[in-house]
Enzyme design. Structure first.
Site, PDB file in Angstrom:
ATOM      1  N   ALA A   1       0.815  -1.235   0.018  1.00 53.57           N
ATOM      2  CA  ALA A   1      -0.058   0.010   0.165  1.00 53.57           C
ATOM      3  C   ALA A   1       1.027   1.246  -0.216  1.00 53.57           C
ATOM      4  O   ALA A   1       2.045   1.242   0.360  1.00 53.57           O
ATOM      5  CB  ALA A   1      -0.905   0.019   1.227  1.00 53.57           C
ATOM      6  N   PRO A   2       0.206   2.282  -0.279  1.00 53.81           N
ATOM      7  CA  PRO A   2       1.051   3.577  -0.532  1.00 53.81           C
ATOM      8  C   PRO A   2       0.991   4.536   0.757  1.00 53.81           C
ATOM      9  O   PRO A   2       0.040   4.331   1.641  1.00 53.81           O
ATOM     10  CB  PRO A   2       0.286   4.230  -1.556  1.00 53.81           C
ATOM     11  CG  PRO A   2      -0.914   3.972  -1.620  1.00 53.81           C
ATOM     12  CD  PRO A   2      -1.116   2.347  -1.148  1.00 53.81           C
ATOM     13  N   TRP A   3       1.622   5.558   0.590  1.00 52.54           N
ATOM     14  CA  TRP A   3       1.266   6.572   2.031  1.00 52.54           C
ATOM     15  C   TRP A   3       0.339   7.446   1.762  1.00 52.54           C
ATOM     16  O   TRP A   3      -0.026   8.238   2.874  1.00 52.54           O
ATOM     17  CB  TRP A   3       2.678   7.154   2.297  1.00 52.54           C
ATOM     18  CG  TRP A   3       3.276   7.910   0.957  1.00 52.54           C
ATOM     19  CD1 TRP A   3       4.497   7.323   0.356  1.00 52.54           C
ATOM     20  CD2 TRP A   3       2.758   8.966   0.240  1.00 52.54           C
ATOM     21  NE1 TRP A   3       4.766   8.155  -0.862  1.00 52.54           N
ATOM     22  CE2 TRP A   3       3.533   9.145  -0.862  1.00 52.54           C
ATOM     23  CE3 TRP A   3       1.735   9.912   0.602  1.00 52.54           C
ATOM     24  CZ2 TRP A   3       3.474  10.302  -1.727  1.00 52.54           C
ATOM     25  CZ3 TRP A   3       1.727  11.019  -0.382  1.00 52.54           C
ATOM     26  CH2 TRP A   3       2.687  11.096  -1.543  1.00 52.54           C
TER      27      TRP A   3
ATOM     28  N   LYS B   1       2.039  -4.783   3.405  1.00 51.33           N
ATOM     29  CA  LYS B   1       3.212  -3.993   3.624  1.00 51.33           C
ATOM     30  C   LYS B   1       2.817  -2.591   3.501  1.00 51.33           C
ATOM     31  O   LYS B   1       2.577  -1.964   2.522  1.00 51.33           O
ATOM     32  CB  LYS B   1       4.052  -4.117   2.638  1.00 51.33           C
ATOM     33  CG  LYS B   1       5.657  -3.638   3.212  1.00 51.33           C
ATOM     34  CD  LYS B   1       6.592  -3.518   2.006  1.00 51.33           C
ATOM     35  CE  LYS B   1       6.654  -2.330   1.258  1.00 51.33           C
ATOM     36  NZ  LYS B   1       6.529  -0.989   1.862  1.00 51.33           N
ATOM     37  N   PRO B   2       2.714  -1.718   4.574  1.00 49.84           N
ATOM     38  CA  PRO B   2       2.359  -0.165   4.406  1.00 49.84           C
ATOM     39  C   PRO B   2       3.622   0.446   3.560  1.00 49.84           C
ATOM     40  O   PRO B   2       4.584  -0.027   3.780  1.00 49.84           O
ATOM     41  CB  PRO B   2       1.696   0.170   5.398  1.00 49.84           C
ATOM     42  CG  PRO B   2       2.313  -0.780   6.612  1.00 49.84           C
ATOM     43  CD  PRO B   2       2.796  -2.058   5.681  1.00 49.84           C
TER      44      PRO B   2
ATOM     45  N   GLU C   1       6.592   2.515   4.267  1.00 48.98           N
ATOM     46  CA  GLU C   1       7.569   2.585   5.420  1.00 48.98           C
ATOM     47  C   GLU C   1       7.599   3.563   6.005  1.00 48.98           C
ATOM     48  O   GLU C   1       7.971   3.800   7.252  1.00 48.98           O
ATOM     49  CB  GLU C   1       8.991   2.072   5.014  1.00 48.98           C
ATOM     50  CG  GLU C   1       9.783   3.097   3.846  1.00 48.98           C
ATOM     51  CD  GLU C   1       9.634   2.648   2.468  1.00 48.98           C
ATOM     52  OE1 GLU C   1       8.096   1.848   2.279  1.00 48.98           O
ATOM     53  OE2 GLU C   1      10.006   2.553   1.649  1.00 48.98           O
TER      54      GLU C   1
ATOM     55  N   ALA D   1       4.826   3.315 -12.086  1.00 47.25           N
ATOM     56  CA  ALA D   1       6.348   2.828 -12.065  1.00 47.25           C
ATOM     57  C   ALA D   1       6.570   1.602 -11.323  1.00 47.25           C
ATOM     58  O   ALA D   1       7.258   0.412 -11.727  1.00 47.25           O
ATOM     59  CB  ALA D   1       7.385   3.643 -11.919  1.00 47.25           C
TER      60      ALA D   1
ATOM     61  N   GLU E   1      -3.671  -1.427  -8.541  1.00 49.63           N
ATOM     62  CA  GLU E   1      -4.301   0.121  -8.506  1.00 49.63           C
ATOM     63  C   GLU E   1      -3.220   1.130  -8.494  1.00 49.63           C
ATOM     64  O   GLU E   1      -2.560   1.190  -7.407  1.00 49.63           O
ATOM     65  CB  GLU E   1      -5.088   0.230  -7.046  1.00 49.63           C
ATOM     66  CG  GLU E   1      -6.111  -0.792  -6.851  1.00 49.63           C
ATOM     67  CD  GLU E   1      -7.464  -0.200  -7.707  1.00 49.63           C
ATOM     68  OE1 GLU E   1      -7.330   0.794  -8.558  1.00 49.63           O
ATOM     69  OE2 GLU E   1      -8.624  -0.880  -7.578  1.00 49.63           O
TER      70      GLU E   1
ATOM     71  N   CYS F   1      -5.086   9.724  -5.710  1.00 48.27           N
ATOM     72  CA  CYS F   1      -4.901   9.181  -7.160  1.00 48.27           C
ATOM     73  C   CYS F   1      -6.167   9.687  -8.012  1.00 48.27           C
ATOM     74  O   CYS F   1      -5.955   9.534  -9.231  1.00 48.27           O
ATOM     75  CB  CYS F   1      -4.781   7.667  -7.115  1.00 48.27           C
ATOM     76  SG  CYS F   1      -6.145   6.775  -6.029  1.00 48.27           S
TER      77      CYS F   1
ATOM     78  N   GLU G   1       1.915  12.478 -13.389  1.00 53.72           N
ATOM     79  CA  GLU G   1       1.229  12.659 -11.949  1.00 53.72           C
ATOM     80  C   GLU G   1       2.248  13.155 -11.279  1.00 53.72           C
ATOM     81  O   GLU G   1       3.227  12.814 -10.736  1.00 53.72           O
ATOM     82  CB  GLU G   1       1.019  11.089 -11.562  1.00 53.72           C
ATOM     83  CG  GLU G   1       0.207  11.026 -10.396  1.00 53.72           C
ATOM     84  CD  GLU G   1      -0.184   9.685 -10.032  1.00 53.72           C
ATOM     85  OE1 GLU G   1       0.866   8.838 -10.018  1.00 53.72           O
ATOM     86  OE2 GLU G   1      -1.061   9.483  -9.504  1.00 53.72           O
TER      87      GLU G   1
HETATM   88  P1  NAD Z   1       5.028   3.948  -4.680  1.00 57.04           P
HETATM   89  O1  NAD Z   1       4.639   3.134  -5.837  1.00 57.04           O
HETATM   90  O2  NAD Z   1       6.484   4.724  -4.565  1.00 57.04           O
HETATM   91  O3  NAD Z   1       4.832   2.921  -3.407  1.00 57.04           O
HETATM   92  C1  NAD Z   1       3.780   2.319  -3.236  1.00 57.04           C
HETATM   93  C2  NAD Z   1       4.314   1.094  -2.047  1.00 57.04           C
HETATM   94  O4  NAD Z   1       5.227   0.068  -2.828  1.00 57.04           O
HETATM   95  C3  NAD Z   1       4.951   1.518  -0.947  1.00 57.04           C
HETATM   96  O5  NAD Z   1       4.639   0.562   0.089  1.00 57.04           O
HETATM   97  C4  NAD Z   1       6.337   0.854  -1.212  1.00 57.04           C
HETATM   98  O6  NAD Z   1       7.182   0.851  -0.200  1.00 57.04           O
HETATM   99  C5  NAD Z   1       6.191  -0.332  -2.140  1.00 57.04           C
HETATM  100  N1  NAD Z   1       7.482  -0.501  -3.180  1.00 57.04           N
HETATM  101  C6  NAD Z   1       8.026   0.473  -3.679  1.00 57.04           C
HETATM  102  N2  NAD Z   1       9.045  -0.003  -4.602  1.00 57.04           N
HETATM  103  C7  NAD Z   1       8.749  -1.268  -4.529  1.00 57.04           C
HETATM  104  C8  NAD Z   1       9.217  -2.694  -5.067  1.00 57.04           C
HETATM  105  N3  NAD Z   1      10.184  -2.501  -5.936  1.00 57.04           N
HETATM  106  N4  NAD Z   1       8.800  -3.687  -4.630  1.00 57.04           N
HETATM  107  C9  NAD Z   1       7.526  -3.721  -3.989  1.00 57.04           C
HETATM  108  N5  NAD Z   1       6.924  -2.897  -3.469  1.00 57.04           N
HETATM  109  C10 NAD Z   1       7.752  -1.739  -3.375  1.00 57.04           C
HETATM  110  O7  NAD Z   1       3.777   5.065  -4.337  1.00 57.04           O
HETATM  111  P2  NAD Z   1       3.738   6.019  -3.209  1.00 57.04           P
HETATM  112  O8  NAD Z   1       4.567   7.419  -3.705  1.00 57.04           O
HETATM  113  O9  NAD Z   1       3.787   5.244  -1.918  1.00 57.04           O
HETATM  114  O10 NAD Z   1       2.099   6.268  -3.538  1.00 57.04           O
HETATM  115  C11 NAD Z   1       1.758   7.403  -4.441  1.00 57.04           C
HETATM  116  C12 NAD Z   1       1.203   6.506  -5.721  1.00 57.04           C
HETATM  117  O11 NAD Z   1       0.043   5.568  -5.334  1.00 57.04           O
HETATM  118  C13 NAD Z   1       0.709   7.495  -6.764  1.00 57.04           C
HETATM  119  O12 NAD Z   1       1.240   6.902  -7.916  1.00 57.04           O
HETATM  120  C14 NAD Z   1      -0.925   7.344  -6.508  1.00 57.04           C
HETATM  121  O13 NAD Z   1      -1.759   7.568  -7.650  1.00 57.04           O
HETATM  122  C15 NAD Z   1      -0.989   5.800  -6.299  1.00 57.04           C
HETATM  123  N6  NAD Z   1      -2.314   5.385  -5.711  1.00 57.04           N
HETATM  124  C16 NAD Z   1      -3.161   4.772  -6.400  1.00 57.04           C
HETATM  125  C17 NAD Z   1      -4.371   4.417  -5.930  1.00 57.04           C
HETATM  126  C18 NAD Z   1      -5.529   3.752  -6.814  1.00 57.04           C
HETATM  127  O14 NAD Z   1      -6.546   3.252  -6.132  1.00 57.04           O
HETATM  128  N7  NAD Z   1      -5.245   3.694  -7.979  1.00 57.04           N
HETATM  129  C19 NAD Z   1      -4.642   4.813  -4.503  1.00 57.04           C
HETATM  130  C20 NAD Z   1      -3.774   5.343  -3.803  1.00 57.04           C
HETATM  131  C21 NAD Z   1      -2.630   5.871  -4.338  1.00 57.04           C
END
Ligand code: NAD
Length: 503
Positions: A158-160, A184-185, A187, A240, A259, A293, A391
């Protein structure tokens, strides 16, 4: 007691929740959780290592047979109790969410927390309505039916931006359907996910059904996605990282739910109520400091209303109260971190070379210690420019004109993303066309942002696939099995002729 003492007291045993108890991570690396409004560290904790992921997956695996074998009614009862425990702790959840993310307290109190309680209550009911296709004799000699079964251990990431809600969206449909989970939230924001799991235990959800691994993406995250005992990966985050997660999950043949990012268009036709569109654009762009998002990011305005909307949006943005997230009158808090604020600011600085910053575009002078950024409106950017296509994930809105309805809809569809969109018009036929032709998982008409537990959330195109919330999410977290009974009770079935001939 200050925030730091409170959090260190609460998480003294560590920030990993495995098998129903907190324990420290074993990676040997410390992570600080920082209040982005002040720069104050509220907790330092040891990140999860591979061994912690293995332990969490082991706990989830051990809990699976009993939890999957519980009746829907039993799981529903547990989820109803869970909703009650969460509701009783609502203030604590709201304060902690605001502390770790910098969200205005009115947003945490009125949106994040009640939304999570409602999601939990929804899945308590939905757990009893897992439906399959009807049973019947589709061949003369057989009776067929479909079983909808849990998949096993789900690994979620999950993201932050909405830590509590994202944890809830991942965990609730998975466990309502009988799976167990390791989440895994992000960090930098694990606190409310840990509290969510603790509340589940308090509500009587068995140990091991929900496990939280507070770890880095590169490391614990990748280890979880590639883990051989994890049957499904569900990921919310950037496009990404989603691509990387997909590669790992695919190479281990896992069910996958993604997502990903968004760049929602906000299309204003020339018959729209201008005042409603101005209010809606500012609220839709600034919710959660634009770290949403589905936030409105690209406002397309039909030419006759363009000047009025540009001036109106800039004016309303300038009146937004930026400040201390714990002040109930604050509209806009900081971004989640100084690093992210600097990333957002860099997008705006690059845009000055090809567009006009109508308002904002700066760090507010009265909050030098926090990760604040002023509400920002950019005009005059070309459709293929970075601020229109990428974005930004901050309080930054771009505004562009269009002439014909065809052009407005084409521009709305012209990014890699397809998560959410809105159309603003008083003409039912224009609205109908926009809802049909804009490629997005959700299209609002004359509003932008509201979500509800009963309706699905999820994207198309580079925004991913699969649905969160609603009964549609069960399609992700269950698998259907065809069961076929012979009805003839004869040894030599009719179809055996194809093997044995006339013998
Ligand atoms: P992020 O992709 O950087 O990180 C998301 C999660 O992935 C974090 O827990 C991170 O620790 C983990 N992560 C990072 N690299 C990884 C890897 N190589 N392998 C496994 N896990 C890994 O995203 P963010 O910056 O935390 O959140 C913002 C993003 O989330 C934005 O792009 C937003 O649009 C998206 N988002 C989408 C939705 C949806 O419902 N579509 C909802 C909320 C946020």
């Amino acid at each position: 007691m200050g925030n730091r003492d409170q959090m260190q007291d609460r998480f003294a045993d560590g920030a990993q929740y495995i098998g129903g108890r907190l324990r420290p991570g074993t990676s040997g690396r410390t992570q600080n959780i920082v209040n982005p409004a002040t720069g104050e560290t509220v907790l330092g904790y040891e990140l999860a290592g591979d061994a912690d992921v293995d332990a969490a997956v082991g706990a989830a695996r051990e809990a699976f047979p009993q939890w999957a074998g519980a009746t829907p009614g039993e799981r529903s009862d547990a989820l109803h109790s869970f909703a009650s425990v969460l509701a009783a702790q609502a203030d604590d959840f709201a304060r902690t969410e605001s502390l770790q993310c910098g969200k205005p307290i009115k947003l945490s109190t009125e949106f994040d927390v009640p939304g999570t309680v409602d999601n939990t209550a929804f899945f308590a009911g939905a757990a009893r309505h897992l439906q399959g296709q009807s049973a019947g004799e589709y061949s003369a000699d057989h009776t067929s039916y479909v079983r909808r079964e849990a998949i096993g251990v789900v690994g979620s990431i999950a993201p932050w931006n909405y830590p509590l809600q994202m944890a809830a969206w991942k965990i609730l449909p998975a466990i309502a359907a009988g799976n167990t989970i390791v989440l895994k939230p992000a960090e930098i924001t694990p606190l409310t996910s840990l509290m969510f799991a603790q509340a589940a235990t308090e509500a009587g959800i068995p140990d091991g059904v929900i496990n939280i691994i507070s770890g880095a993406g590169l490391g614990a995250g990748e280890h979880l996605v590639g883990h051989p005992d994890v049957a499904m990966t569900s990921f919310t985050g950037s496009t990404a990282v989603g691509k990387r997660v997909a590669e790992i999950a695919t190479s281990t043949v896992k069910r996958l739910h993604l997502e990903l990012g968004g760049k929602a268009p906000f299309v204003v036709f020339d018959d729209a109520d201008p005042e409603a569109a101005i209010q809606g654009a500012v609220a839709g762009a600034l919710i959660n400091s634009g770290q949403d998002c589905t936030a409105a990011t690209r406002v397309y305005v039909q030419r006759p209303l363009y000047d009025q909307l540009t001036a109106g949006i800039a004016d309303v943005m300038a009146g937004v109260r930026v400040g201390d997230p714990f002040d109930p009158s604050t509209d806009l808090g900081p971004l989640v971190s100084h690093t992210h604020r600097d990333r957002v600011a860099a997008f705006v600085e690059r845009a000055r070379a090809y567009a006009t910053v109508v308002t904002g575009g700066a760090v507010p002078k009265n909050h030098p210690e926090g990760a604040f950024y002023l509400p920002t409106l950019i005009a005059g950017a070309a459709q293929d420019s970075e601020v229109v296509q990428s974005e930004i994930f901050g309080p930054v809105l771009v505004i562009l004109p269009f002439d014909s309805d065809d052009e407005g809809i084409a521009l709305a569809n012209d990014t890699p993303y397809g998560l959410a969109a809105s159309a603003w018009t008083r003409d039912v036929f224009r609205a109908g066309r926009a809802t049909r032709e804009i490629k997005a998982g959700c299209v609002w008409v004359n509003d932008h942002i509201p979500i509800i537990s009963e309706m699905p959330h999820g994207g198309t195109k580079a925004s991913g696939y699969g649905k969160d919330m609603s009964v549609y999410s069960f399609d992700e977290y269950t698998q259907v099995k065809h069961v076929m009974y012979d009805n003839t009770a004869v040894a030599r079935k009719d179809w055996h002729r194809t093997i044995f001939g006339d013998r």
